[in-house]
Scaffold this motif. Structure first.
Motif, PDB file in Angstrom:
ATOM      1  N   LYS A  96       0.907  -1.080  -0.010  1.00 57.61           N
ATOM      2  CA  LYS A  96       0.013  -0.037  -0.088  1.00 57.61           C
ATOM      3  C   LYS A  96       0.796   1.260  -0.038  1.00 57.61           C
ATOM      4  O   LYS A  96       1.998   1.315   0.529  1.00 57.61           O
TER       5      LYS A  96
ATOM      6  N   ASP B  37      -7.890  11.682   4.441  1.00 57.36           N
ATOM      7  CA  ASP B  37      -8.886  11.112   3.501  1.00 57.36           C
ATOM      8  C   ASP B  37      -8.687   9.916   2.922  1.00 57.36           C
ATOM      9  O   ASP B  37      -7.687   9.838   2.123  1.00 57.36           O
ATOM     10  N   ILE B  38      -9.079   8.978   3.334  1.00 58.24           N
ATOM     11  CA  ILE B  38      -8.639   7.314   3.080  1.00 58.24           C
ATOM     12  C   ILE B  38      -8.874   7.208   1.437  1.00 58.24           C
ATOM     13  O   ILE B  38      -7.878   6.470   1.153  1.00 58.24           O
ATOM     14  N   SER B  39      -9.913   7.873   0.956  1.00 54.39           N
ATOM     15  CA  SER B  39      -9.917   7.766  -0.326  1.00 54.39           C
ATOM     16  C   SER B  39      -9.061   8.349  -1.355  1.00 54.39           C
ATOM     17  O   SER B  39      -8.818   7.790  -2.336  1.00 54.39           O
ATOM     18  N   GLU B  40      -8.091   9.209  -0.603  1.00 49.87           N
ATOM     19  CA  GLU B  40      -6.908   9.743  -1.249  1.00 49.87           C
ATOM     20  C   GLU B  40      -5.721   9.255  -0.779  1.00 49.87           C
ATOM     21  O   GLU B  40      -4.661   9.707  -1.360  1.00 49.87           O
ATOM     22  N   GLY B  41      -5.634   8.089   0.164  1.00 49.74           N
ATOM     23  CA  GLY B  41      -4.575   7.682   0.569  1.00 49.74           C
ATOM     24  C   GLY B  41      -3.786   8.386   1.640  1.00 49.74           C
ATOM     25  O   GLY B  41      -2.764   8.190   1.986  1.00 49.74           O
ATOM     26  N   LYS B  42      -4.712   9.377   2.385  1.00 48.05           N
ATOM     27  CA  LYS B  42      -4.157  10.195   3.122  1.00 48.05           C
ATOM     28  C   LYS B  42      -4.403   9.666   4.737  1.00 48.05           C
ATOM     29  O   LYS B  42      -5.590   9.641   4.987  1.00 48.05           O
TER      30      LYS B  42
END
Length: 154
Positions: A77, A88-93
């Motif tokens: 990952k 923002d997990i959808s942006e990998g943050k």
């Protein structure tokens, strides 16, 4: 590769003076409403070697780092380690206040660490690569290489 899982010891980590100061304040601020996350972060900060800001290698995970790792639960990952307001997990943050975010801080490529997920299960991850985002203006990060870390003026 530094692998300390057989001894049960956590790997050595380095954190810059400025990240250490900001993360200490963050942990104190969230302690009342999220004591587990605050305690985990404070434990990592306490065991870290604090180094001057200009002497944290580009290969060390710090706030804003882009980290590629392989968890024991699956495929590699890539995430960016951020403060809670930027998560923002959808942006990998990934927030530093998540168990995996706290586990990553201060590690370098080749290091592995055991960490405990929110559900109580123990996991291991191996850091494969660490990079720093280009600052505004596109100039590459010029911090010291991994072999040139120097302790902060003590």
């Amino acid at each position: 590769m530094q692998n300390n899982t057989k001894t049960g010891r956590k790997p050595n980590i380095r954190i810059s003076q400025s990240d250490h100061a900001r993360l200490s304040v963050l942990a104190s601020t969230v302690a009342a409403r999220n004591p587990e996350a605050a305690d985990e972060l404070l434990a990592e900060l306490e065991r870290a070697r604090i180094v001057a800001d200009g002497w944290v290698s580009t290969g060390t995970v710090r706030m804003g780092s882009i980290v590629t790792f392989k968890p024991d639960t699956g495929d590699r990952k890539t995430v960016t380690l951020v403060f809670p307001g930027d998560a923002d997990i959808s942006e990998g943050k990934v927030s530093i206040l998540t168990p995996i975010g706290t586990a990553l801080i201060g590690l370098s490529a080749g290091q592995s660490i055991m960490w405990t997920a929110r559900d109580g299960r123990r996991h291991e991850l191996l850091v494969l690569d660490v990079s720093q985002p280009a600052p505004e203006g596109g100039v590459a990060d010029r911090r010291a290489p991994a072999s040139s870390t120097i302790a902060a003026g003590v």
